[in-house]
Write a protein that holds these residues in place. Structure first.
Motif, PDB file in Angstrom:
ATOM      1  N   ALA A  11      -3.379   4.098  -1.915  1.00 25.21           N
ATOM      2  CA  ALA A  11      -3.376   3.103  -2.993  1.00 25.21           C
ATOM      3  C   ALA A  11      -3.045   1.746  -2.396  1.00 25.21           C
ATOM      4  CB  ALA A  11      -2.354   3.476  -4.060  1.00 25.21           C
ATOM      5  N   CYS A  54       0.838  -1.189   0.000  1.00 23.83           N
ATOM      6  CA  CYS A  54       0.000   0.000   0.000  1.00 23.83           C
ATOM      7  C   CYS A  54       0.878   1.245   0.000  1.00 23.83           C
ATOM      8  CB  CYS A  54      -0.952   0.016   1.191  1.00 23.83           C
ATOM      9  SG  CYS A  54      -0.164   0.304   2.763  1.00 23.83           S
ATOM     10  N   ARG A  55       0.265   2.354  -0.388  1.00 26.45           N
ATOM     11  CA  ARG A  55       0.939   3.656  -0.323  1.00 26.45           C
ATOM     12  C   ARG A  55       0.103   4.533   0.581  1.00 26.45           C
ATOM     13  NH1 ARG A  55       1.034   8.554  -2.917  1.00 26.45           N
ATOM     14  NH2 ARG A  55      -0.616   8.033  -4.386  1.00 26.45           N
ATOM     15  N   HIS A 114      -4.241  -2.875  -9.109  1.00 25.64           N
ATOM     16  CA  HIS A 114      -3.788  -1.727  -8.322  1.00 25.64           C
ATOM     17  C   HIS A 114      -4.994  -0.817  -8.198  1.00 25.64           C
ATOM     18  CE1 HIS A 114      -1.734   2.140  -7.557  1.00 25.64           C
ATOM     19  NE2 HIS A 114      -0.929   1.365  -6.855  1.00 25.64           N
ATOM     20  N   THR A 152      -6.508   1.099 -11.293  1.00 22.72           N
ATOM     21  CA  THR A 152      -5.641   1.811 -12.230  1.00 22.72           C
ATOM     22  C   THR A 152      -4.761   0.850 -13.029  1.00 22.72           C
ATOM     23  OG1 THR A 152      -3.956   2.101 -10.533  1.00 22.72           O
ATOM     24  CG2 THR A 152      -5.558   3.891 -10.823  1.00 22.72           C
ATOM     25  N   LYS A 203      -6.632   2.759  -6.419  1.00 17.89           N
ATOM     26  CA  LYS A 203      -6.152   4.049  -5.950  1.00 17.89           C
ATOM     27  C   LYS A 203      -7.341   4.896  -5.516  1.00 17.89           C
ATOM     28  CE  LYS A 203      -3.811   7.944  -8.094  1.00 17.89           C
ATOM     29  NZ  LYS A 203      -3.160   8.384  -9.301  1.00 17.89           N
ATOM     30  N   TRP A 228     -12.622   4.464  -4.960  1.00 22.00           N
ATOM     31  CA  TRP A 228     -11.412   3.673  -5.206  1.00 22.00           C
ATOM     32  C   TRP A 228     -11.510   3.150  -6.636  1.00 22.00           C
ATOM     33  CZ3 TRP A 228      -7.267   2.733  -1.954  1.00 22.00           C
ATOM     34  CH2 TRP A 228      -7.367   3.328  -0.694  1.00 22.00           C
ATOM     35  N   ASP A 254      -9.397   8.005  -5.490  1.00 18.36           N
ATOM     36  CA  ASP A 254      -9.527   9.049  -6.498  1.00 18.36           C
ATOM     37  C   ASP A 254     -10.066  10.331  -5.858  1.00 18.36           C
ATOM     38  OD1 ASP A 254      -9.315   9.779  -9.240  1.00 18.36           O
ATOM     39  OD2 ASP A 254     -11.498   9.657  -9.421  1.00 18.36           O
TER      40      ASP A 254
END
Length: 177
Positions: free
Chosen positions: A40, A29-30, A77, A89, A79, A86, A81
């Protein structure tokens, strides 16, 4: 595709994985540097990557086991938004290993570890659904409490207004005596 939450994306990909014949793994995750929330997430096949054993570096391995990882690249993946949803991507569909499609085949080809992962994934999926249901019920209850609180606040304000009006009338009556 868009999802209302990260969990909704996980549940979707987990269901997809089960139907296609693999086990989902939450990979990375980010996070936001400001508040630490997840921005993300990467979800993929449990056979992603290769197992790097650090045990051998610290002495002999008593019971070496074959790796369940095969370098599979299948993943999505998702992300968060700007729209508040979510969004997927990136999607990699292809696996580099056989998939387990039918339950009969699953008993023959899945390792015990994969079976346990699948059982626990199913249990987790059921618990997430139950939590989502409890969350909905809790939100409905909170809404009812807030509506009741608003009505109560309006009634209290009306009583206070009536008391102020009564006090002003009482003052006038006292002045005329």
């Amino acid at each position: 595709m868009e999802f209302e939450s990260e969990d909704a994306a996980k549940i979707f990909y987990d269901e997809y994985a089960r139907r296609v014949g693999f086990v989902m793994r939450v990979m990375s995750c980010r996070r936001s540097e400001r508040d630490g929330r997840i921005l993300a997430r990467r979800l993929g096949c449990n056979k992603e990557g290769y197992c790097v054993s650090i045990r051998g570096k610290f002495g002999n391995v008593r019971k070496p086991r074959p790796s369940t990882r095969e370098g599979c690249k299948a993943m999505i993946h998702v992300k968060f938004d700007k729209s508040g949803k979510w969004v997927i991507t990136k999607f990699v569909k292809d696996h580099n290993h056989p998939l387990v499609v039918a339950p009969r085949e699953a008993r023959q080809t899945m390792s015990e570890k994969d079976k346990k992962i699948q059982e626990l994934s199913m249990e987790l999926r059921n618990k997430k659904r139950l939590c989502a249901m409890y969350q909905e019920q809790l939100n409905a209850f909170i809404k009812i409490v807030e509506e009741h609180s608003d009505r109560l606040t309006k009634k209290v304000q009306k009583v206070v207004g009536n008391l102020k009006e009564f006090e002003s009338i009482e003052q006038e009556l006292l002045q005329h005596r």
